[in-house]
Scaffold this active site. Structure first.
Site: not given
Length: 428
Positions: A74-76
């Site tokens: 889950v990207s920043a």
């Protein structure tokens, strides 16, 4: 009571992360601020604590391969926010997401509203199963989750107004362009000569033109679009590794003698205040240096042959004759407030090559440092040079399906506005 307390804490953390991202410029629109405030990020990252889930600048790894390398995450929040801003999504749009995680698709569903459509695709069925479960469980059953190799897009639901790619891509497959509407846009973490940028590309007929580019980091694409860089061990050990994105030098053995010569250091007078991002330097050097690569030094094997400030990552290049190599490194000035950039070179013509690289650093400082960054244009493979006007002041990177042109408009006068967001560079 504990559940209410956790939800209240999560809501507070969402507010904090939005405020932080507005302050650093990742969020600039009310629409993106609203969706990041609204969607419960932590429910799409159950592997993480609340604090980890809402860390503005850190991704949550959700799957690793047998070697321990991340293959899905889950990207920043910062990355997700500025990519959503780059995409400029409006209600009613049809959007394709390449690389599934669940959370970003939920953001997209909020942005397009009931009249829009969101399709998310991933090659890994474990990833799509997870994304589908989280989307349905958290109120987004309308998002289509497709297990497939995204190299061919998802033609069943095309055309798309927007395609957002959330894995690192080395190339732009033809299907991604043909499945866009005529006014469509792709936002893609594109790897160019080993450097990755999230590039927003507007379709213009059969090619794409950038509207913005931002530094980013993503797990690499799998399947048909996978592409490994090539490495060269300069000393025959892992001490010094050069990494090339577009093929090794013609005769790598010529560099064997380079590491036996004294190191030449040329300093440029180009300075950057400590802690200030360096706009566009990396892509400029990747454009102008024919043998551009990156260098890493194993600290456990380091003999001092090279002396970069950052042993994990330095910009580097091999001379056109293949006999010399150089790398860029900063050094702190006497008062510890500025970094001065220089070129170190090894090889039989090290002095001349160090001077050549140093002059490129000065040219960037003089002509492009305060400018808008490069114009990135993507043409189909096979497009003749005379149909790529950007070649006049740039370079073309040839890939399997595309020709990526990097050109450099001059910096505007001091009293003019910069046309789009400058690129923030990886730290050295």
């Amino acid at each position: 009571m504990p559940e209410k307390t956790e939800e209240a804490r999560a809501a507070q953390l969402r507010e904090q992360v939005v405020d932080e991202l507005i302050a650093d410029g990742a969020i600039v629109s009310d629409a993106v601020a609203h969706v990041i405030r609204t969607v419960p990020r932590h429910l799409f990252a159950p592997e993480a604590s609340l604090e980890e889930a809402y860390s503005a600048y850190n991704a949550v790894i959700t799957k690793r391969d047998g070697d321990g390398s991340a293959v899905s995450s889950v990207s920043a929040p910062q990355i997700q926010a500025f990519m959503l801003e780059q995409a400029e999504i409006r209600p009613g749009m049809r959007v394709l997401e390449i690389g599934s995680g669940g959370l970003n698709a939920a953001y997209l569903a909020e942005l397009v509203g009931e009249a829009g459509e969101v399709t998310t695709v991933d090659i890994d069925p474990e990833v799509t199963d997870r994304a589908g479960r989280l989307l349905k469980g958290n109120g987004y059953p309308q998002v289509r989750v497709v297990p497939a190799d995204a190299h061919g897009g998802v033609p069943a639901h095309a055309p798309y107004d927007r395609i957002i790619v959330t894995v690192g891509a080395w190339d732009i497959p033809p299907a991604w362009i043909t499945q866009l509407t005529q006014q469509g846009r792709i936002v893609v973490p594109l790897r160019m000569r080993g450097l990755m940028r999230s590039v927003a590309l507007q379709r213009i007929s059969d090619h794409l033109v950038s509207t913005s580019a931002r530094i980013c980091g993503f797990v690499p694409m799998q399947g048909t679009g996978a592409r490994e860089s090539q490495v060269l061990l300069l000393t025959g050990t892992d001490e010094i590794t050069l990494r090339f994105d577009d093929g090794l030098p013609g005769d790598p053995s010529l560099l064997d003698n380079a590491v036996r010569t004294p190191r030449v250091e040329t300093w440029t007078g180009v300075t950057v205040r400590r802690g200030v991002p360096v706009d566009s330097l990396q892509l400029y050097l990747a454009t102008v240096l024919p043998g551009f690569c990156t260098m890493a030094v194993d600290p456990n094997l380091d003999t001092g042959l090279v002396a970069p400030y950052n042993k994990r990552f330095s910009l580097a290049a091999v001379s056109e004759d293949g006999r010399n190599f150089a790398y860029i490194t900063p050094r702190l000035t006497a008062d510890d407030t500025l970094f001065e950039y220089g070129a170190h070179a090894l090889g039989p013509e090290a002095t001349g090559f160090a001077d050549e690289v140093a002059e490129h650093l000065r040219a960037w400082d003089r002509d492009h440092r305060r400018g808008p960054g490069p114009r990135i244009t993507v043409y189909p493979a096979g497009t003749p040079d005379d149909q790529i006007p950007e070649l006049a002041d740039g370079r073309v990177i040839d890939k399997k399906h595309s020709r990526v042109a990097l050109s450099w408009p001059p910096a505007p006068a001091a009293d003019q506005d910069v046309p789009h967001h400058p690129i923030k560079e990886e730290g050295e």
